[in-house]
Design a protein around this motif. Structure first.
Motif: not given
Length: 79
Positions: A19-21, A23-29, A42-44, A1-7
Motif C-alpha cells: 500500500d505504500m508508494d 516515496e514512502g507515502c500511504l493513501n488513507l480515506e 501490519g505493524v504490531p 489523504m496522502k501521508i508520508e510514513v517513515r518506519l
C-alpha cells in the motif's frame, strides 16, 4: 489523504507493504489516525515505542490530515 510514513530500525521491514508508494507515502480515506496507518501496514502495536507527527511527539490516536509526516520507532537498545 496522502501521508508520508517513515518506519525506523526493525520496523523498516513493514515499509515494503504494497500500500505504500515508492516515496514512502500511504493513501488513507479520512478521517484517520496514526493507528489506522499502523494497522494498514501490519505493524504490531506492541513493537512501537515512539511516534512523531510532523516532528512532534504524538500518540497512535492522533488525527491525520493530508500531507502529514509520521515517524514510528521501535524500542531501541544499545550497549
Amino acid at each position: 489523504m496522502k501521508i508520508e510514513v517513515r518506519l525506523f530500525a526493525s520496523l523498516a521491514a513493514y515499509a515494503d507493504h504494497g500500500d505504500m508508494d515508492s516515496e514512502g507515502c500511504l493513501n488513507l480515506e479520512g478521517p484517520a489516525t496514526i493507528r489506522d496507518a499502523v494497522l494498514r501496514l501490519g505493524v504490531p502495536e506492541q513493537e512501537i515505542k515512539l511516534v512523531f507527527l510532523n516532528g512532534i511527539g504524538a500518540s497512535l490516536d492522533s488525527s491525520l490530515k493530508d500531507k502529514d509526516r509520521v515517524g514510528i520507532f521501535p524500542p531501541i537498545g544499545g550497549g
